[in-house]
Design a protein around this motif. Structure first.
Motif, PDB file in Angstrom:
ATOM      1  N   ALA A  33       0.705  -1.214  -0.013  1.00  0.00           N
ATOM      2  CA  ALA A  33       0.043  -0.079   0.058  1.00  0.00           C
ATOM      3  C   ALA A  33       0.849   1.409   0.023  1.00  0.00           C
ATOM      4  O   ALA A  33       0.493   2.243  -0.736  1.00  0.00           O
ATOM      5  CB  ALA A  33      -1.003  -0.125   1.277  1.00  0.00           C
ATOM      6  N   LEU A  34       1.877   1.247   0.684  1.00  0.00           N
ATOM      7  CA  LEU A  34       2.673   2.393   0.923  1.00  0.00           C
ATOM      8  C   LEU A  34       3.634   2.619  -0.350  1.00  0.00           C
ATOM      9  O   LEU A  34       3.957   3.766  -0.527  1.00  0.00           O
ATOM     10  CB  LEU A  34       3.808   2.409   2.103  1.00  0.00           C
ATOM     11  CG  LEU A  34       3.113   2.294   3.457  1.00  0.00           C
ATOM     12  CD1 LEU A  34       3.961   2.315   4.816  1.00  0.00           C
ATOM     13  CD2 LEU A  34       2.192   3.491   3.789  1.00  0.00           C
ATOM     14  N   LEU A  35       3.855   1.517  -1.116  1.00  0.00           N
ATOM     15  CA  LEU A  35       4.541   1.499  -2.388  1.00  0.00           C
ATOM     16  C   LEU A  35       3.833   2.542  -3.216  1.00  0.00           C
ATOM     17  O   LEU A  35       4.308   3.273  -4.190  1.00  0.00           O
ATOM     18  CB  LEU A  35       4.811   0.283  -2.918  1.00  0.00           C
ATOM     19  CG  LEU A  35       5.938  -0.584  -2.767  1.00  0.00           C
ATOM     20  CD1 LEU A  35       5.989  -1.966  -3.229  1.00  0.00           C
ATOM     21  CD2 LEU A  35       7.296   0.388  -3.126  1.00  0.00           C
ATOM     22  N   HIS A  36       2.494   2.527  -3.322  1.00  0.00           N
ATOM     23  CA  HIS A  36       1.559   3.446  -4.303  1.00  0.00           C
ATOM     24  C   HIS A  36       1.044   4.652  -3.623  1.00  0.00           C
ATOM     25  O   HIS A  36       0.484   5.241  -4.309  1.00  0.00           O
ATOM     26  CB  HIS A  36       0.362   2.414  -4.365  1.00  0.00           C
ATOM     27  CG  HIS A  36       0.723   1.311  -5.441  1.00  0.00           C
ATOM     28  ND1 HIS A  36       0.982   0.193  -4.526  1.00  0.00           N
ATOM     29  CD2 HIS A  36       0.783   0.976  -6.656  1.00  0.00           C
ATOM     30  CE1 HIS A  36       1.432  -0.968  -5.592  1.00  0.00           C
ATOM     31  NE2 HIS A  36       1.235  -0.368  -6.727  1.00  0.00           N
ATOM     32  N   VAL A  37       1.454   4.900  -2.238  1.00  0.00           N
ATOM     33  CA  VAL A  37       1.109   6.046  -1.770  1.00  0.00           C
ATOM     34  C   VAL A  37       2.265   7.136  -1.675  1.00  0.00           C
ATOM     35  O   VAL A  37       2.090   8.275  -1.845  1.00  0.00           O
ATOM     36  CB  VAL A  37       0.326   5.778  -0.451  1.00  0.00           C
ATOM     37  CG1 VAL A  37       0.157   7.037   0.355  1.00  0.00           C
ATOM     38  CG2 VAL A  37      -0.840   5.062  -0.415  1.00  0.00           C
ATOM     39  N   TYR A  43       9.261   6.356   0.986  1.00  0.00           N
ATOM     40  CA  TYR A  43       9.232   4.904   1.035  1.00  0.00           C
ATOM     41  C   TYR A  43      10.497   4.567   1.461  1.00  0.00           C
ATOM     42  O   TYR A  43      10.740   3.430   2.289  1.00  0.00           O
ATOM     43  CB  TYR A  43       8.977   3.909  -0.343  1.00  0.00           C
ATOM     44  CG  TYR A  43       8.708   2.640   0.117  1.00  0.00           C
ATOM     45  CD1 TYR A  43       7.714   2.345   0.439  1.00  0.00           C
ATOM     46  CD2 TYR A  43       9.662   2.006  -0.434  1.00  0.00           C
ATOM     47  CE1 TYR A  43       7.632   0.546   0.837  1.00  0.00           C
ATOM     48  CE2 TYR A  43       9.757   0.468  -0.040  1.00  0.00           C
ATOM     49  CZ  TYR A  43       8.604  -0.125   0.601  1.00  0.00           C
ATOM     50  OH  TYR A  43       8.587  -1.375   0.818  1.00  0.00           O
ATOM     51  N   GLY A  44      11.544   4.992   0.999  1.00  0.00           N
ATOM     52  CA  GLY A  44      12.926   4.880   1.511  1.00  0.00           C
ATOM     53  C   GLY A  44      13.119   5.195   2.955  1.00  0.00           C
ATOM     54  O   GLY A  44      13.827   4.271   3.661  1.00  0.00           O
ATOM     55  N   PHE A 245      17.665   3.665  -2.368  1.00  0.00           N
ATOM     56  CA  PHE A 245      17.323   2.310  -1.530  1.00  0.00           C
ATOM     57  C   PHE A 245      15.921   1.907  -1.642  1.00  0.00           C
ATOM     58  O   PHE A 245      15.824   0.869  -1.656  1.00  0.00           O
ATOM     59  CB  PHE A 245      17.718   2.692  -0.143  1.00  0.00           C
ATOM     60  CG  PHE A 245      17.556   1.253   0.742  1.00  0.00           C
ATOM     61  CD1 PHE A 245      18.204   0.056   0.652  1.00  0.00           C
ATOM     62  CD2 PHE A 245      16.594   1.282   1.893  1.00  0.00           C
ATOM     63  CE1 PHE A 245      18.076  -0.832   1.269  1.00  0.00           C
ATOM     64  CE2 PHE A 245      16.244   0.121   2.654  1.00  0.00           C
ATOM     65  CZ  PHE A 245      17.028  -0.842   2.219  1.00  0.00           C
ATOM     66  N   ALA A 246      15.109   2.762  -2.190  1.00  0.00           N
ATOM     67  CA  ALA A 246      13.759   2.285  -2.160  1.00  0.00           C
ATOM     68  C   ALA A 246      13.574   1.303  -3.086  1.00  0.00           C
ATOM     69  O   ALA A 246      12.889   0.419  -2.863  1.00  0.00           O
ATOM     70  CB  ALA A 246      12.886   3.613  -2.737  1.00  0.00           C
ATOM     71  N   GLN A 317       5.944   3.649  -8.347  1.00  0.00           N
ATOM     72  CA  GLN A 317       6.820   4.882  -8.541  1.00  0.00           C
ATOM     73  C   GLN A 317       8.090   4.757  -7.714  1.00  0.00           C
ATOM     74  O   GLN A 317       9.268   5.194  -8.139  1.00  0.00           O
ATOM     75  CB  GLN A 317       6.293   6.086  -8.096  1.00  0.00           C
ATOM     76  CG  GLN A 317       5.785   6.151  -6.564  1.00  0.00           C
ATOM     77  CD  GLN A 317       5.129   7.496  -6.443  1.00  0.00           C
ATOM     78  OE1 GLN A 317       5.244   8.658  -7.267  1.00  0.00           O
ATOM     79  NE2 GLN A 317       4.418   7.659  -5.365  1.00  0.00           N
ATOM     80  N   ALA A 318       7.952   3.875  -6.668  1.00  0.00           N
ATOM     81  CA  ALA A 318       9.189   3.626  -5.858  1.00  0.00           C
ATOM     82  C   ALA A 318      10.419   2.535  -6.726  1.00  0.00           C
ATOM     83  O   ALA A 318      11.291   2.590  -6.395  1.00  0.00           O
ATOM     84  CB  ALA A 318       8.886   3.109  -4.455  1.00  0.00           C
TER      85      ALA A 318
END
Length: 437
Positions: A33-37, A43-44, A245-246, A317-318
């Motif tokens: 979920a956080l990958l897309h938010v 995220y890194g 690093f993400a 996006q990450a």
């Protein structure tokens, strides 16, 4: 020697993995979920906070949880079990507070406004980890499973609300995770068969100090293990930045369930093997070590193949334009050795060979630091995973070599080895089990 498949351990493993799977599924879904938010930078930062959580768990494991499991498992009366529980429980609270404060400071220095929230999350997570291990040592698997379920449900609800409603998503997610861990702790305390005790009085401090001669090597081992295991994240983030690093973190997080399963194996086997070792059943200990290593090794290979199949379907996006297949392949090369050296490390810890474990992890850390630094200087960040894989392979080879060497000495009746390596099993519990405090 005949070997009967440990059906009771398998049943306990299923129960333990059930709780671990709930948490792992929640963490996995949260990361997706956080990958897309979040942005790559955000995220890194989240990934670095999770790394610090891993650091906290490793210190808790080395300085409180594993010693508590071993000595509680060897205690012959309830007074001894309670004494160990109080001693290591107090130490766990101190360690959790220190790691939480260190996380908050690191995040604030990094410029993240959610540093305090991240510190609360890491501290609460570390403390709950110790309590889970202590309850496993008391054979309270059902209680732990209920606590895990409560943590998973409350964590999922609160983090979902944070993602959907908060203006600062990352900060509120950290607070939600901290609250969920505290609720899980409260459930453990409420369902405990007897009231939990916590004391920092002089007898408790002296008790822990008597064990420090051995535990200092365990603490040193945790430090070198963190350097060896987490230097990848810290070096990449420190040199190339959290955004670089993400993509690596996004792929590595898909392998987090393997660490959860490995923890379940540790919680399941360590008390049992400690009892077998105390009864001088060395052959059975070594057979268990080989059996469960085979299971974990094959399981990690199958799981890694599944992740490599799924990776191309993930869009975020990450991940940007990163070569996720290449990162995934190197991640498999890292996690298979990790799963294969868990059992020999458990054997060495039960034998009290904390110094040997520390030296093994130091060797791995040195190899990892040198190779990762070189690869970051001459290649793109994903190549740093190759250096980490070599480091894990060094630890794998050394762990099996020294574990087998010590077991052969015990089975052969080497008096010098026996007096040096197993005397702690006979002598140490006595001062801790002298009676109720």
């Amino acid at each position: 020697m005949t070997f009967t498949f440990p059906g009771h351990l398998l049943r306990r493993l299923v129960l333990m993995i059930g709780g671990e799977a709930m948490q792992s599924g929640f963490h996995f879904a949260l990361n997706i979920a956080l990958l897309h938010v979040l942005s790559a930078e955000g995220y890194g930062i989240f990934a670095i906070a999770m790394v610090m959580g891993g650091v906290g768990l490793s210190y808790i494991r080395s300085l409180t949880a594993v010693p508590a499991s071993i000595w509680m498992g060897k205690s012959t009366n309830s007074a001894g079990v309670d004494a160990h529980d109080v001693t290591f429980g107090a130490a766990a609270l101190v360690v959790a507070a220190i790691v939480g404060a260190a996380t908050a400071l690191l995040m604030l220095l990094w410029g993240d406004a959610g540093g305090v929230a991240a510190g609360c999350f890491v501290g609460a997570w570390s403390l709950r980890s110790h309590m889970r291990t202590a309850f496993f040592a008391r054979r309270q698997q059902i209680v732990v499973s209920i606590s895990d379920f409560t943590f998973t449900v409350t964590g999922a609800v609160m983090t979902a609300l944070a993602i959907w409603t908060a203006s600062n998503v990352l900060q509120m997610v950290f607070y939600a995770l901290a609250a969920a861990n505290l609720i899980g702790i409260a459930v453990l305390a409420r369902l405990a068969p007897r009231p939990l005790r916590l004391s920092f009085r002089a007898p408790v401090r002296r008790r822990y100090a008597k064990l420090w001669r051995q535990l200092r090597w365990s603490g040193f081992s945790a430090t070198t293990a963190n350097i060896q295991g987490q230097c990848l994240a810290l070096l990449v983030a420190g040199i190339a930045g959290p955004a670089a690093f993400a993509p690596i973190a996004a792929v590595l997080v898909l392998f987090a369930p393997l660490r959860i399963v490995s923890l379940a194996f540790v919680n399941m086997t360590q008390p049992e093997l400690a009892k077998l070792m105390a009864n001088n059943e060395f052959g059975r200990v070594w057979t268990h070590a080989k059996l469960w290593s085979l299971v974990m090794g094959l399981g990690s290979l199958v799981y890694g193949a599944g992740i490599l199949f799924v990776l191309p379907t993930i869009r975020s996006q990450a991940l940007a334009d990163a070569s996720v297949g290449f990162i995934g392949l190197l991640a498999v090369a890292n996690f298979v050795p990790i799963m294969l050296y868990i059992m020999p490390r458990i054997v060495l810890e039960i034998l009290g060979e904390f110094r040997t474990v520390a030296l093994i992890m130091t060797a791995g850390a040195v190899v990892g630091l040198v190779l990762i630094a070189i690869l970051l200087a001459i290649a793109s960040p994903p190549w740093s995973l190759a250096g980490a894989a070599v480091s894990e392979t060094v630890v794998l080879a050394a762990s099996w070599y020294f574990a087998r060497r010590h077991m052969l000495a015990l089975e052969g009746g080497d008096s010098r080895h026996d007096s040096k390596s197993t005397s702690w099993r006979r002598a140490e519990p006595a001062p801790l089990a002298t009676g109720k405090r």
